[in-house]
Design a protein around this motif. Structure first.
Motif, PDB file in Angstrom:
ATOM      1  N   SER A 272       0.825  -1.212   0.000  1.00 25.08           N
ATOM      2  CA  SER A 272       0.000   0.000   0.000  1.00 25.08           C
ATOM      3  C   SER A 272       0.859   1.261   0.000  1.00 25.08           C
ATOM      4  N   SER A 273       2.138   1.144   0.395  1.00 25.40           N
ATOM      5  CA  SER A 273       3.054   2.281   0.284  1.00 25.40           C
ATOM      6  C   SER A 273       3.104   2.771  -1.156  1.00 25.40           C
ATOM      7  N   SER A 274       3.328   1.841  -2.076  1.00 31.19           N
ATOM      8  CA  SER A 274       3.402   2.191  -3.492  1.00 31.19           C
ATOM      9  C   SER A 274       2.038   2.555  -4.058  1.00 31.19           C
ATOM     10  N   GLU A 275       1.013   1.833  -3.611  1.00 27.89           N
ATOM     11  CA  GLU A 275      -0.329   2.095  -4.133  1.00 27.89           C
ATOM     12  C   GLU A 275      -0.817   3.480  -3.750  1.00 27.89           C
ATOM     13  N   LEU A 276      -0.563   3.898  -2.503  1.00 25.81           N
ATOM     14  CA  LEU A 276      -0.993   5.221  -2.055  1.00 25.81           C
ATOM     15  C   LEU A 276      -0.225   6.326  -2.776  1.00 25.81           C
ATOM     16  N   LEU A 277       1.086   6.128  -2.951  1.00 17.22           N
ATOM     17  CA  LEU A 277       1.866   7.117  -3.684  1.00 17.22           C
ATOM     18  C   LEU A 277       1.319   7.268  -5.092  1.00 17.22           C
TER      19      LEU A 277
END
Length: 330
Positions: A272-277
């Motif tokens: 979700s780190s990458s998804e949110l970014l």
């Protein structure tokens, strides 16, 4: 029959080789990879940084890439595989051991002020970025894991148009619940008015085993003589919790091209780190790649065939951005 001494010697663990690739001398190895490697120290107001440069032995340099490694790691072991990959594609690569890591100054793995950690690496990267050979070339910041968090802070600290793009590999922008520091612990240590900030006293969740899928590569990474193996420090965990929340609230400040890649089975940093970014960045040019079943360390820790998939995607992305955005005019 073998003597007791011989039997003990046979049972003793083999001494690890001096380099992750084995015993081949450094210069010979780098030459075999098509890379010229140099090492130096860079003086900053916050202490010396150990730095490395990776230049292609042949061909024109397309652009520059400035790389930051993850927590407890450094630039001199298997992280340099990433540096060499980009170098072989025609990029000049510059990497620095983060403050408190590897051969740089600072208390080992103490990240009590991540803005300072970011500013320290940024001082080296900007020194190179603005130097005569490279100032008009496309320039990309690259961050892996916690180095991704530091990289985003560097971007926020930079003047507009300093960087052409951002590349993240399994960035730490969201801490998984099992990895989150205990708030009661942090509160209790906070009552000591900062005296406990550098204490290596937080629970250790053995992240390395959750990061590396290939067991043989796990052995190699675990033998890194510069890897920090102590418990997390109080101030580091407090700051990671604070700064991950900070960047989540500021993703919309990202306006330049960005690539972020993540394994769906990452047990160290949330996909979700990458998804949110990707969702919140203001960039008109943004790319998200999720790799089914891959762990945290996408390039150093996956089987070779998986790592090659990730590297292929990275190469296609950066080459396309260099063609699309080109060099700056003098």
């Amino acid at each position: 029959m073998p003597s007791d001494a011989e039997s003990s010697a046979n049972l003793a663990p083999a001494k690890p080789p001096p380099y992750f690739w084995g015993d081949m001398p450094e210069e010979e190895y780098f030459t075999s990879q098509g890379v010229r490697n140099t090492k130096s120290y860079f003086e900053t107001p916050n202490g010396k940084l150990f730095t490395q440069t990776f230049l292609p032995l042949e061909g024109e340099i397309k652009g520059t890439v400035y790389m930051s490694h993850g927590y407890a790691s450094d630039t001199s072991w298997m992280f340099s595989k990433i540096c060499m990959s980009y170098c072989r594609w025609g990029y000049a690569v510059f990497a620095a051991d983060l403050l408190g890591h590897g051969r740089s100054d600072g208390i080992r793995c103490y990240m009590g002020d991540m803005e300072k950690v970011a500013a320290t690496s940024l001082s080296f990267f900007k020194h190179v970025r603005t130097s005569e050979p490279y100032k008009n070339l496309p320039a990309f910041l690259f961050g892996e894991s916690m180095g991704g968090l530091v990289t985003l802070l560097m971007y926020f600290q930079s003047e507009p148009e300093t960087w052409t793009g951002l590349i993240f590999s399994a960035p730490l922008f969201v801490i998984p619940e099992p990895m989150k520091p205990s708030r009661p612990h942090l509160f209790a240590y906070g009552l000591l008015f900062g005296l406990a900030d550098t204490w290596a006293a937080m629970p250790d969740n053995k992240m390395i085993g959750k990061a590396i899928k290939d067991p043989e590569k796990l052995k190699i990474i675990a033998s890194n003589p510069n890897r920090y193996t102590g418990k997390p420090r109080v101030g580091t965990m407090r700051e990671l919790l604070r700064k991950t929340l900070y960047v989540q609230e500021n993703f919309d400040r990202v306006t330049i091209p960005v690539l972020t890649v993540h394994g769906t089975a990452d047990g160290v940093t949330c996909p979700s780190s990458s998804e949110l970014l990707y969702e919140k960045a203001s960039s008109s040019d943004k790319t998200l790649k999720l790799y089914e079943g891959m762990y945290h360390s996408l390039i150093q820790g996956e089987p070779d065939e998986n790592a090659e998939i990730v590297l292929k995607d990275m190469r296609e992305w950066i080459d396309e951005r260099v063609q699309r955005y080109g060099s700056k005019t003098a």
